[in-house]
Motif scaffolding. Structure first.
Motif, mmCIF file in Angstrom:
data_model
loop_
_atom_site.group_PDB
_atom_site.id
_atom_site.type_symbol
_atom_site.label_atom_id
_atom_site.label_comp_id
_atom_site.label_asym_id
_atom_site.label_seq_id
_atom_site.Cartn_x
_atom_site.Cartn_y
_atom_site.Cartn_z
ATOM 1 N N LEU A 340 0.817 -1.208 0.000
ATOM 2 C CA LEU A 340 0.000 0.000 0.000
ATOM 3 C C LEU A 340 0.855 1.264 0.000
ATOM 4 N N SER A 341 2.003 1.227 0.662
ATOM 5 C CA SER A 341 2.870 2.408 0.676
ATOM 6 C C SER A 341 3.408 2.699 -0.722
ATOM 7 N N VAL A 342 3.725 1.650 -1.486
ATOM 8 C CA VAL A 342 4.178 1.847 -2.872
ATOM 9 C C VAL A 342 3.061 2.457 -3.704
ATOM 10 N N LEU A 343 1.874 1.904 -3.585
ATOM 11 C CA LEU A 343 0.761 2.389 -4.395
ATOM 12 C C LEU A 343 0.418 3.837 -4.055
ATOM 13 N N ARG A 344 0.369 4.158 -2.776
ATOM 14 C CA ARG A 344 -0.010 5.516 -2.368
ATOM 15 C C ARG A 344 1.070 6.539 -2.704
ATOM 16 N N ARG A 345 2.283 6.086 -2.871
ATOM 17 C CA ARG A 345 3.358 6.983 -3.262
ATOM 18 C C ARG A 345 3.199 7.441 -4.710
ATOM 19 N N HIS A 346 2.458 6.670 -5.487
ATOM 20 C CA HIS A 346 2.341 6.973 -6.914
ATOM 21 C C HIS A 346 0.909 7.275 -7.358
ATOM 22 N N GLY A 347 -0.003 7.403 -6.416
ATOM 23 C CA GLY A 347 -1.371 7.709 -6.813
ATOM 24 C C GLY A 347 -2.356 7.449 -5.703
ATOM 25 N N SER A 348 -3.610 7.241 -6.103
ATOM 26 C CA SER A 348 -4.692 7.034 -5.135
ATOM 27 C C SER A 348 -5.340 5.684 -5.398
ATOM 28 N N PRO A 349 -4.827 4.623 -4.784
ATOM 29 C CA PRO A 349 -5.412 3.298 -5.002
ATOM 30 C C PRO A 349 -6.833 3.210 -4.454
ATOM 31 N N ARG A 350 -7.674 2.464 -5.119
ATOM 32 C CA ARG A 350 -9.056 2.244 -4.678
ATOM 33 C C ARG A 350 -9.426 0.793 -4.974
ATOM 34 N N ASN A 351 -10.620 0.427 -4.553
ATOM 35 C CA ASN A 351 -11.055 -0.968 -4.721
ATOM 36 C C ASN A 351 -9.962 -1.916 -4.224
ATOM 37 N N ILE A 352 -9.453 -1.612 -3.036
ATOM 38 C CA ILE A 352 -8.341 -2.378 -2.462
ATOM 39 C C ILE A 352 -8.887 -3.591 -1.716
ATOM 40 N N THR A 353 -8.308 -4.752 -1.972
ATOM 41 C CA THR A 353 -8.635 -5.951 -1.201
ATOM 42 C C THR A 353 -7.349 -6.556 -0.665
ATOM 43 N N VAL A 354 -7.432 -7.080 0.543
ATOM 44 C CA VAL A 354 -6.298 -7.734 1.186
ATOM 45 C C VAL A 354 -6.766 -9.106 1.665
ATOM 46 N N THR A 355 -6.090 -10.139 1.210
ATOM 47 C CA THR A 355 -6.475 -11.515 1.531
ATOM 48 C C THR A 355 -5.274 -12.260 2.088
ATOM 49 N N GLY A 356 -5.449 -12.927 3.202
ATOM 50 C CA GLY A 356 -4.372 -13.711 3.784
ATOM 51 C C GLY A 356 -4.009 -14.910 2.929
ATOM 52 N N LEU A 357 -2.725 -15.179 2.816
ATOM 53 C CA LEU A 357 -2.248 -16.315 2.002
ATOM 54 C C LEU A 357 -2.142 -17.558 2.869
ATOM 55 N N THR A 358 -3.274 -18.026 3.311
ATOM 56 C CA THR A 358 -3.317 -19.242 4.103
ATOM 57 C C THR A 358 -4.285 -20.211 3.452
ATOM 58 N N ALA A 359 -4.230 -21.447 3.883
ATOM 59 C CA ALA A 359 -5.106 -22.472 3.324
ATOM 60 C C ALA A 359 -6.386 -22.602 4.123
ATOM 61 N N GLU A 360 -6.745 -21.572 4.888
ATOM 62 C CA GLU A 360 -8.011 -21.594 5.606
ATOM 63 C C GLU A 360 -9.147 -21.565 4.598
ATOM 64 N N PRO A 361 -10.354 -21.989 5.002
ATOM 65 C CA PRO A 361 -11.482 -21.922 4.079
ATOM 66 C C PRO A 361 -11.632 -20.509 3.522
ATOM 67 N N THR A 362 -11.831 -20.413 2.207
ATOM 68 C CA THR A 362 -11.861 -19.110 1.562
ATOM 69 C C THR A 362 -13.123 -18.351 1.910
ATOM 70 N N GLY A 363 -12.987 -17.053 2.047
ATOM 71 C CA GLY A 363 -14.116 -16.183 2.314
ATOM 72 C C GLY A 363 -13.915 -14.886 1.576
ATOM 73 N N GLU A 364 -14.683 -13.891 1.940
ATOM 74 C CA GLU A 364 -14.537 -12.603 1.298
ATOM 75 C C GLU A 364 -13.242 -11.956 1.713
ATOM 76 N N PRO A 365 -12.491 -11.361 0.778
ATOM 77 C CA PRO A 365 -11.268 -10.662 1.131
ATOM 78 C C PRO A 365 -11.593 -9.415 1.938
ATOM 79 N N HIS A 366 -10.628 -9.001 2.752
ATOM 80 C CA HIS A 366 -10.788 -7.776 3.520
ATOM 81 C C HIS A 366 -10.650 -6.580 2.587
ATOM 82 N N VAL A 367 -11.589 -5.649 2.676
ATOM 83 C CA VAL A 367 -11.563 -4.443 1.857
ATOM 84 C C VAL A 367 -11.121 -3.283 2.720
ATOM 85 N N THR A 368 -10.148 -2.537 2.218
ATOM 86 C CA THR A 368 -9.629 -1.411 2.966
ATOM 87 C C THR A 368 -9.643 -0.165 2.120
ATOM 88 N N ASP A 369 -9.535 1.003 2.748
ATOM 89 C CA ASP A 369 -9.508 2.267 2.015
ATOM 90 C C ASP A 369 -8.124 2.513 1.444
#
Length: 369
Positions: A340-369
């Motif tokens: 996120l620091s790289v992206l924000r250094r070069h613009g205004s990222p939106r529609n951001i999703t963050v998903t853990g790279l684990t083998a847990e049952p898949t669900g909705e990714p975390h959405v952040t500003d």
């Protein structure tokens, strides 16, 4: 044979259904780029987004329909595999420009354009993955049979394309380092084979038949025309121009049989322990975002993300003005702020999703500003 925009809609409808049917199996096979057990889910959801886009788009133009469906999928793509498919679909639409129908030469141009874009979207493309399936498909020539642009030529081209994809999937067990010594194939590669076989069946009027039954059974009496000839469920002649003369073809099931997944879940899986160890070793997160950037800024973002993380994908979605494009960005990093620091250094990222790279049952990714 269906060879217009309706075939595109039926292709994506068929692919979305087949991927849902195989999602758990593909999730189990998922060990690359990380063993987070979500390839099947990600591909199914991304193709579903493309399918839904075609349902509300009224354009009869095949190129425009595929391009817009790809752009919609890219904006909402899930994971590495979903993003690469969306990149492929968007570029495929561009390769179809000028085609009024899906004849063999037009499809060959589209597949080639999609393959080139997918390979170039990744900073470090790896053979033995869905990229190799795309490369193999792109190398299939248009058959020199029948009249140019004929349904027979298209049917044979699609058969050869899927055969090449089938062989590329089987080869992934040796090409992809993490799979060597196992009996398995790459999950993304197999997922793409499912998608391409759905294209073959949809264009050939066989989309109502699953991957394991294509071309085998005669249709029920209610699916015969007034002349007594078999028709698909859309009333189109299945035997026209030799569509069925090549006999049964079951590429997806052939792969499943070769890896011991003809019955799923398998009674005994010799690779289960090794796969579980890979999944237990997962760390980090997947970050995805949309940004408006010039090509130069996008190249800078790609370079800086490559120094920070892995599986970097930076691909243009659509043009905003002559200098600026909308881009979709994907990366795997140890901590989300590193991306996120790289992206924000070069613009205004939106529609951001963050998903853990684990083998847990898949669900909705975390959405952040």
């Amino acid at each position: 044979m269906a060879s217009n925009a309706s075939a595109v809609r039926r292709w994506l409808e068929t692919a979305a259904r087949d991927l849902r049917d195989h999602a758990d199996l593909l999730n189990d096979l998922n060990v690359f780029p990380v063993a987070d057990a979500d390839t099947g889910t990600n591909l199914a959801l991304t193709v579903e987004t493309a399918k839904q886009a075609t349902e509300v788009l009224e354009t009869p133009d095949v190129s425009e329909l595929v391009t817009l469906a790809g752009q919609a999928a890219l904006e909402e793509a899930r994971g590495n595999s979903g993003t690469l498919f969306a990149v492929f679909l968007t570029a495929m639409g561009g390769g179809l420009e000028g085609a009024e129908r899906l004849h063999a030469e037009a499809l060959a141009n589209g597949v080639s354009a999609g393959s080139v874009r997918a390979w170039s979207a990744l900073t470090d493309p790896v053979p033995g993955t869905m990229l190799s399936v795309l490369a193999a498909a792109a190398q299939v020539p248009v058959p020199d049979v029948g009249e140019p642009g004929s349904n027979h030529q298209l049917s044979l081209y699609l058969r050869h394309l899927v055969e090449a994809a089938h062989q590329a999937v089987l080869a992934s067990s040796q090409e992809l380092e993490v799979l060597r010594g196992t009996s398995k194939v790459d999950a993304g590669a197999l997922g793409l084979l499912i998608i391409l076989d759905a294209l073959r069946r949809a264009v050939s009027g066989q989309e109502s038949v699953g991957p394991d039954l294509w071309g085998g059974a005669d249709p029920a009496p209610e699916h015969r025309g007034t002349d007594g000839q078999p028709q698909d469920r859309h009333g189109e002649d299945r035997h026209r121009e030799g569509l069925d003369e090549q006999g049964p073809f079951t590429p997806v099931d052939d792969v499943l049989t070769s890896i011991g997944y003809d019955l799923y879940p398998p009674v005994h899986d010799a690779d289960a322990a090794a796969f579980e160890a890979l999944k237990d070793a997962n760390t980090g997160v997947e970050v995805m975002a949309t940004m408006d950037m010039t090509a130069l800024v996008a190249a800078t973002v790609r370079h800086e993300l490559a120094e920070t993380g892995e599986s970097v994908i930076v691909s243009a979605v659509s043009e905003i003005d002559p200098d600026t494009w909308r881009w979709r960005v994907h990366v795997h990093v140890p901590e989300q702020q590193m991306a996120l620091s790289v992206l924000r250094r070069h613009g205004s990222p939106r529609n951001i999703t963050v998903t853990g790279l684990t083998a847990e049952p898949t669900g909705e990714p975390h959405v952040t500003d």
